[in-house]
Scaffold this active site. Structure first.
Site, PDB file in Angstrom:
ATOM      1  N   SER A 287       0.841  -1.193   0.000  1.00 30.49           N
ATOM      2  CA  SER A 287       0.000   0.000   0.000  1.00 30.49           C
ATOM      3  C   SER A 287       0.880   1.247   0.000  1.00 30.49           C
ATOM      4  CB  SER A 287      -0.902   0.014   1.239  1.00 30.49           C
ATOM      5  OG  SER A 287      -1.515   1.280   1.392  1.00 30.49           O
ATOM      6  N   ARG A 326     -26.729 -11.647 -43.218  1.00 28.79           N
ATOM      7  CA  ARG A 326     -25.564 -11.137 -42.495  1.00 28.79           C
ATOM      8  C   ARG A 326     -25.894  -9.726 -42.007  1.00 28.79           C
ATOM      9  NH1 ARG A 326     -22.105 -10.984 -46.315  1.00 28.79           N
ATOM     10  NH2 ARG A 326     -21.235 -13.078 -46.043  1.00 28.79           N
TER      11      ARG A 326
END
Length: 403
Positions: A287, A326
């Site tokens: 951290s 399509r």
């Protein structure tokens, strides 16, 4: 002097492929089989397999097929391919033109003969899908093996069972992990089946009817499928995307399970519970504000990538919405969804597997948590049942009786 500034605008643009994030959100093995060059190579292989099969059926001259099959990726001018694709909007016509430019004039008419762009793109993607599914399977197999070892080692390690977030009855840590093992094994079976169903050759021509192949289209499709190691459907899948959708949904389901497991492990490692811990290398999960902390970063990225696989894979349902023979906008979404979901799924498995490799069980902490139970809740044969169930389940899985 070494460059000290971040890469410029020509560097990778997607966050997942930035140098600082690439190792977390992408997978090297997936990249090897589902990269841009691998995809172009797969399209070229498809075109060559078609030419070879057409020659076998007498649809094109053997000399033309031989010349086409002699081409390699290095014969394709990449920069021109990119520039022309930006104009056309699809890469296959530019690829076919690049192939023609390298061939004698007499052979050029036989490149991409009777095909449409979707034939090449979908068949190339099927090759990538098949090969990438094998990578996911290797990661998944390794994770299952690590968790199975933990389950065996801790089949009799007592821990507090929790239901609805509350203390319930005793169980064992091995039992908890064995549930994950069999869950992941079921995903492995589903992914294999879905990949086999999705890795199919697409060859139908302009609207999928096999026109332009001299009435030999079905034979041609079978020959090409065999040459590429792909399956074949009885009719075109141009607008029927259920195979790819099913595969991506299985990856989404896998992501949901891995996300859950990662969160559960993080819960068991949390301050105040601390029933497990991870032997992370020094500095891992550090951290910037709290030097005493070591965040479970392997679990963090396992959860993050798994969640992304879940949501990205589930978005494949959009690919079903074709109109007619399509639908361009629908089809175009499928391409990044496939590659990104594969990367996220493989990365999630890799991170969780790395976490499992450094997992340590604090048996004393688990015993202490059991003190929350009233003596009556600790009575009975819960622990013996949990241990027995763990061993039987793992044995049946090893014997192939389940999963």
């Amino acid at each position: 002097m070494a460059e000290t500034r971040p890469p410029g605008p020509d560097a990778p643009r997607m966050l997942s492929d930035w140098g600082i994030y690439r190792a977390f959100y992408t997978d090297d093995e997936i990249a090897a089989v589902a990269s841009e060059s691998a995809c172009i190579s797969a399209w070229l292989c498809f075109e060559q397999a078609v030419a070879r099969a057409q020659a076998e059926l007498g649809l094109v001259p053997a000399a033309a097929a031989e010349a086409i099959c002699a081409l390699c990726l290095e014969d394709i001018d990449y920069e021109t391919l990119v520039d022309e694709t930006r104009i056309v909007g699809r890469p296959i016509l530019p690829l076919a033109d690049a192939m023609r430019r390298t061939l004698p004039a007499a052979h050029r008419p036989y490149v991409h003969k009777g095909l449409t762009t979707q034939d090449a793109i979908d068949s190339g993607h099927a090759i990538l899908l098949r090969d990438a599914a094998a990578v996911v399977d290797r990661h998944l197999s390794g994770l299952i093996g690590r968790f199975a070892a933990i389950a065996r080692d801790h089949a009799e390690t007592p821990m507090l069972g929790r239901t609805i977030g509350q203390a319930a009855r005793p169980t064992t840590f091995g039992f908890r992990v064995a549930v994950w093992v069999t869950e992941l094994q079921r995903h492995r079976r589903r992914i294999a089946a879905a990949a086999a169903g999705a890795a199919t050759v697409q060859l139908g021509g302009a609207v999928g009817t096999l026109a332009g192949q001299g009435g030999r289209g079905r034979e041609l499709r079978r020959l090409v499928a065999d040459a590429l190691g792909l399956a074949v459907e009885p009719i075109t899948t141009q607008s029927a995307r259920d195979g790819t959708i099913a595969f991506l949904l299985t990856l989404a389901g896998l992501g949901a399970s891995v996300e859950k497991i990662a969160r559960e492990l993080a819960f068991l490692a949390a301050t105040g519970i601390a029933e497990i811990r991870f032997r992370q290398p020094t500095g891992t999960g550090a951290s910037s504000a709290m030097p005493h902390k070591a965040n479970p970063s392997l679990l963090e990225f396992a959860e993050a990538c798994a969640g992304l696989a879940k949501t990205r894979g589930a978005s494949a349902l959009d690919a079903a919405a074709h109109r007619g023979d399509r639908e361009g906008g629908v089809w175009l979404r499928e391409w990044p969804t496939l590659v990104e979901t594969l990367h996220y799924a493989a990365s999630a498995l890799r991170h969780l597997g790395d976490a499992a490799a450094v997992l340590e069980v604090d048996e004393a902490a688990m015993e202490k948590s059991l003190e929350a139970l009233h003596p009556e809740a600790r009575a009975g044969d819960d622990l013996a049942s949990a241990a027995a169930e763990t061993r039987v389940a793992l044995a049946e899985m090893d014997a192939g009786c389940v999963g």
